[in-house]
Write a protein that holds these residues in place. Structure first.
Motif, PDB file in Angstrom:
ATOM      1  N   ASP A 135      -8.655  -1.635 -18.864  1.00  0.00           N
ATOM      2  CA  ASP A 135      -9.619  -2.191 -19.029  1.00  0.00           C
ATOM      3  C   ASP A 135     -10.687  -1.259 -19.755  1.00  0.00           C
ATOM      4  O   ASP A 135     -11.038  -0.249 -19.312  1.00  0.00           O
ATOM      5  CB  ASP A 135     -10.367  -2.859 -17.728  1.00  0.00           C
ATOM      6  N   SER A 136     -10.934  -1.682 -21.172  1.00  0.00           N
ATOM      7  CA  SER A 136     -11.450  -0.705 -21.850  1.00  0.00           C
ATOM      8  C   SER A 136     -13.298  -0.833 -21.939  1.00  0.00           C
ATOM      9  O   SER A 136     -14.257  -0.155 -22.640  1.00  0.00           O
ATOM     10  CB  SER A 136     -11.243  -0.870 -23.315  1.00  0.00           C
ATOM     11  N   ARG A 137     -13.872  -2.074 -21.002  1.00  0.00           N
ATOM     12  CA  ARG A 137     -15.258  -2.090 -21.186  1.00  0.00           C
ATOM     13  C   ARG A 137     -15.846  -1.103 -20.107  1.00  0.00           C
ATOM     14  O   ARG A 137     -15.365  -0.498 -19.421  1.00  0.00           O
ATOM     15  CB  ARG A 137     -15.328  -3.414 -20.497  1.00  0.00           C
ATOM     16  N   GLU A 138     -17.190  -1.234 -20.339  1.00  0.00           N
ATOM     17  CA  GLU A 138     -18.358  -0.625 -19.486  1.00  0.00           C
ATOM     18  C   GLU A 138     -17.790  -0.684 -17.948  1.00  0.00           C
ATOM     19  O   GLU A 138     -17.351  -1.796 -17.614  1.00  0.00           O
ATOM     20  CB  GLU A 138     -19.562  -1.021 -19.602  1.00  0.00           C
ATOM     21  N   GLY A 139     -18.071   0.359 -17.159  1.00  0.00           N
ATOM     22  CA  GLY A 139     -17.804   0.431 -15.669  1.00  0.00           C
ATOM     23  C   GLY A 139     -18.373  -0.994 -15.046  1.00  0.00           C
ATOM     24  O   GLY A 139     -17.903  -1.471 -14.089  1.00  0.00           O
ATOM     25  N   ASP A 140     -19.725  -1.126 -15.347  1.00  0.00           N
ATOM     26  CA  ASP A 140     -20.176  -2.300 -14.529  1.00  0.00           C
ATOM     27  C   ASP A 140     -19.700  -3.716 -15.102  1.00  0.00           C
ATOM     28  O   ASP A 140     -19.653  -4.329 -13.851  1.00  0.00           O
ATOM     29  CB  ASP A 140     -21.879  -2.290 -14.883  1.00  0.00           C
TER      30      ASP A 140
END
Length: 272
Positions: free
Chosen positions: A176-181
């Motif tokens: 998953d390449s999205r921001e951690g939050d």
């Protein structure tokens, strides 16, 4: 960074600005303001650069499934590439943006998906080019004529069914390449449902570059992917299949060639 396949520096590009074998593509875009990139391009861009729009050129129209940025129809994109002078498997395409490769990497991935390996991203993007004092212009280049007959590589892309059936296999990793939050489901600014695909591990796409938009050194890419480098298959997604391409570029720079794009990504996953 200049000698690495898939990446060129501003210093290299200024030397090759008038090379007939090089076509420059401006990919600047803003998800929040879809007209912004085109407006920026019309005001000022690298001399000779053509503009390709994420929504209109590098994606298909949105449907019920397929996510927010479905892949463009190969023949349509091929015709657009031919019209800006890209000769299939000959012309070096240099893609740039001003968003830490978010959109330039999408074009980089799409060209390889169409069977055209001669593509690089501009390290540091438009702002580094400007900072170096290199020339910009508002002159729009004329259309060109070239021949681009794509040889699509379907093995580079996966759909929801493949992800569902393969993600838990022992030699497959789902990224998953999205921001951690967003990955943790604490915040979701864009999609209707928060969270991530079960089993996915988080590698934030922005870690591919530093704060100035320059790519991290090759050794850092290698170190970054060490935990997954021996996987047979690395399935990569983000919100809509755009910023995942920055991670796919990073994998290639690390010498790992098993990355595949889940094109529909999270926005497709939650549409079912």
């Amino acid at each position: 960074m200049t000698n690495v396949q898939f990446v060129v520096s501003s210093a290299w590009l200024i030397q090759h600005l008038h090379d007939p074998q090089v076509v420059i593509v401006d990919c600047r875009f803003s998800l929040a303001d879809p007209q912004l990139g085109r407006n920026q391009y019309q005001a000022s861009h690298i001399e000779g650069a053509y503009y390709l729009d994420l929504n209109l050129d590098l994606s298909s129209p949105v449907g019920e499934h397929g996510g927010r940025h479905p892949l463009p129809e190969p023949q349509e994109l091929a015709e657009k590439l031919a019209a800006i002078g890209v000769e299939f498997q000959k012309t070096l395409v240099v893609a740039y943006d001003d968003s830490r490769l978010a959109f330039a990497a999408r074009l980089w991935w799409l060209l390889r998906y169409l069977g055209h390996e001669q593509v690089a991203v501009l390290d540091g993007g438009f702002s580094q080019w400007e900072k170096a004092g290199y020339p910009v212009t508002d002159v729009i280049p004329s259309p060109q004529k070239a021949s681009f007959v794509p040889e699509v590589r379907p093995e580079l892309v996966v759909d929801r069914e493949v992800v569902k059936n393969r993600k838990d296999l022992p030699n497959v990793v789902l990224i998953d390449s999205r921001e951690g939050d967003r990955y943790r489901g604490e915040r979701e600014p864009t999609d209707k449902i928060a969270g991530h695909i079960p089993g996915a591990v988080n590698y934030y796409w922005m870690e591919v570059t530093d704060a100035s938009g320059s790519l991290i050194p090759i050794t850092e890419h290698q170190k970054r992917w060490q935990p997954v480098e021996s996987s047979e298959e690395i399935l990569v997604y983000c919100g809509s299949g755009v910023t995942a391409c920055a991670n796919l570029l990073s994998l290639e720079l690390a010498g790992i060639h098993t990355g595949k794009l889940y094109a529909g990504s999270w926005s497709d996953w939650i549409s079912y």
